[in-house]
Design an enzyme around this catalytic site. Structure first.
Site, PDB file in Angstrom:
ATOM      1  N   ASP A 243      -4.459   1.840   3.803  1.00 22.27           N
ATOM      2  CA  ASP A 243      -5.164   0.759   4.482  1.00 22.27           C
ATOM      3  C   ASP A 243      -4.940   0.838   5.987  1.00 22.27           C
ATOM      4  OD1 ASP A 243      -6.080  -0.090   2.077  1.00 22.27           O
ATOM      5  OD2 ASP A 243      -5.107  -2.052   2.112  1.00 22.27           O
TER       6      ASP A 243
ATOM      7  N   ASP B 187      -1.902  -2.367  -4.848  1.00 25.87           N
ATOM      8  CA  ASP B 187      -2.726  -2.822  -3.728  1.00 25.87           C
ATOM      9  C   ASP B 187      -3.530  -1.616  -3.234  1.00 25.87           C
ATOM     10  OD1 ASP B 187      -3.828  -4.525  -1.898  1.00 25.87           O
ATOM     11  OD2 ASP B 187      -2.080  -4.676  -0.631  1.00 25.87           O
TER      12      ASP B 187
ATOM     13  N   ASP C 255       0.852  -1.170   0.000  1.00 31.68           N
ATOM     14  CA  ASP C 255       0.000   0.000   0.000  1.00 31.68           C
ATOM     15  C   ASP C 255       0.900   1.235   0.000  1.00 31.68           C
ATOM     16  OD1 ASP C 255      -2.151  -1.815   0.492  1.00 31.68           O
ATOM     17  OD2 ASP C 255      -1.699  -1.708   2.639  1.00 31.68           O
TER      18      ASP C 255
ATOM     19  N   ARG D 204     -13.809   0.727  -2.342  1.00 39.15           N
ATOM     20  CA  ARG D 204     -13.172   0.884  -1.037  1.00 39.15           C
ATOM     21  C   ARG D 204     -12.861   2.353  -0.723  1.00 39.15           C
ATOM     22  NH1 ARG D 204      -8.970  -4.289  -0.531  1.00 39.15           N
ATOM     23  NH2 ARG D 204     -10.464  -5.879  -1.198  1.00 39.15           N
TER      24      ARG D 204
END
Length: 451
Positions: free
Chosen positions: A275, A271, A232, A325
């Site tokens: 996160d 990715d 990430d 997301r």
């Protein structure tokens, strides 16, 4: 669950008054003058020493978030290369307050001398070859019931580990990482890892083109299998009191449209952007820009992540060209307010959904603004698994007040719940009308705004 009381600490304004008072006293200026002019002295605290304001989201709870504000001169660094950044961050276990100023753009895919490194450099000596990997795990011969194993998978993992040692930057506790204004500050191809530490600030940085050279094939992921990558741009794992502010996140220049297809699936080299997983807690994400990305923000790494944690505030951010997301939330108490979602397709990034509440997540989404195209179904802006909740109101779609939960529930059998077990109180800056967000946030979000 009871909501923690807000931090009982000096506000930024009060702290600024103290700093100016001390400086003025040294110059022989009377204290009475300073009290009268305390509000005008707000610039006395520079960008590098600023702390999160009281009641500004979950990260202001308890002890608040101050990052490296107490750093001494020996722990204040200005860096412009990968090697300098690694040295400035030091050991991830060192809790000494530090400020790391990033000047210009740091390319994570370089060696200690600054030489550019390629995917071939990382795979050298491991025995990995993409062509050999594709041959070894072709679903027509290897099957679709198990993950790859054996020589080529071990070689792929070894190459991925080599890249990770180069591109992962581990941030210790009590640290501020901030971009120097006017220098196009940021990190290309790298990942800030904030793991099992407390009190970190990340501001004024562009995170671009974080890419995994060695995605893994998983034939069991979904109906047709998927390629899954690491890294990430910023990852929180068991981190607490983190403030991410005025950053820009983008895949550019390596957009998904340039990825090849293997086994009929996109060879995904990206990715997440930001996160928040593994029991991370007390996080405020504000005034960032998220653009040109698929799986953008994950809160909770699985449906069994940590109960009682994953408390996150997400406000005044811009989401543009995002597939999904924004965020996907599990378990925690998440407050999403005053964000602007432009869901029109951009550079091949086509919206699946914006906010997903699952695994009993308790989301409050209020006073956000969605811009949609004529073909975009309002019922697809939210998503869930039948156990998550989304409460709140005041959300606008193309300027019109819209009940997004009702729109989703009307089109889906797994309904979103409409009540939550908490009430947001750490809401500094909450605007009760979303109508001006598209224009307001266009000039007040992302890297390069702060001076």
């Amino acid at each position: 669950m009871a909501t923690p009381s807000p931090a009982h600490r000096r506000s930024l304004r009060k702290r600024r008054t103290f700093v100016v008072t001390a400086a003025a006293a040294a110059a022989g200026i009377g204290a009475g003058f300073l009290v009268l002019n305390a509000n005008a002295a707000s610039t006395s605290v520079d960008l590098y020493h600023q702390t999160l304001a009281a009641k500004d989201g979950w990260a202001s709870s308890g002890t608040g978030t101050t990052g490296g504000a107490k750093a001494d001169a020996a722990h204040t660094f200005t860096v412009s290369t990968r090697a300098q950044l690694v040295k400035a961050l030091g050991s991830a276990s060192d809790t000494t307050p530090r400020i790391v100023k990033i000047k210009g753009t740091i390319d994570a895919n370089t060696d200690d001398s600054g030489k550019k490194l390629s995917c071939a450099d990382y795979s050298a000596g491991t025995g990995y070859s993409l062509s050999a990997y594709l041959k070894a795990y072709d679903p027509s011969t290897y099957g679709t019931s198990k993950l790859p194993s054996g020589t080529q998978e071990k070689a792929r993992a070894a190459a991925q580990t080599k890249q990770g040692k180069n591109v992962i930057f581990r941030v210790p506790a009590n640290t501020t990482v901030v971009g120097v204004p006017g220098t196009n500050a940021g990190i290309t191809g790298g990942m800030l890892q904030i793991q099992s530490v407390d009190n970190v600030i990340v501001r004024n940085l562009t995170f671009a083109a974080t890419q995994d050279c060695f995605p893994q094939w998983d034939p069991t992921d979904g109906d047709s299998g998927n390629w899954n990558s690491q890294y990430d741009a910023v990852t929180l794992r068991g981190a607490t009191h983190v403030w991410a502010d005025h950053n820009t996140f983008t895949d550019a220049p390596g957009l998904d449209t340039s990825d090849p297809t293997y086994y009929g699936r996109q060879y995904q080299i990206h990715d997440g952007d930001l996160d928040i997983t593994k029991g991370s807690d007390l996080v405020t994400v504000e005034r960032n820009q998220f653009t040109n990305h698929d799986k953008t923000m994950l809160i909770g790494s699985s449906d069994t992540d940590s109960v009682g944690k994953l408390r996150v505030s997400i406000h005044h951010n811009v989401w543009k060209g995002i597939v999904q997301r924004a965020p996907l939330a599990r378990i925690g108490q998440i407050h999403i307010y005053n964000n602007y979602y432009d869901t029109t397709s951009l550079n091949g990034y086509v919206l699946q959904y914006s906010v997903n509440s699952r695994a009993k997540a308790q989301v409050v989404a209020e006073d956000n603004y969605w811009k949609t195209s004529a073909s975009q179904k309002v019922g697809k802006l939210f998503s869930g698994d039948g156990t998550g909740s989304i409460a709140g109101g005041g959300n606008l779609v193309n300027g019109t007040a819209t009940d997004l939960v009702a729109a989703y529930n009307a089109a889906n059998s797994k309904k979103l719940k409409t009540t939550v077990n908490w009430t947001p109180t750490l809401t500094a800056g909450l605007e009760t009308s979303a109508k001006n967000l598209p224009t307001e946030l266009a000039t007040t979000t992302g890297a390069g705004v702060l001076k």
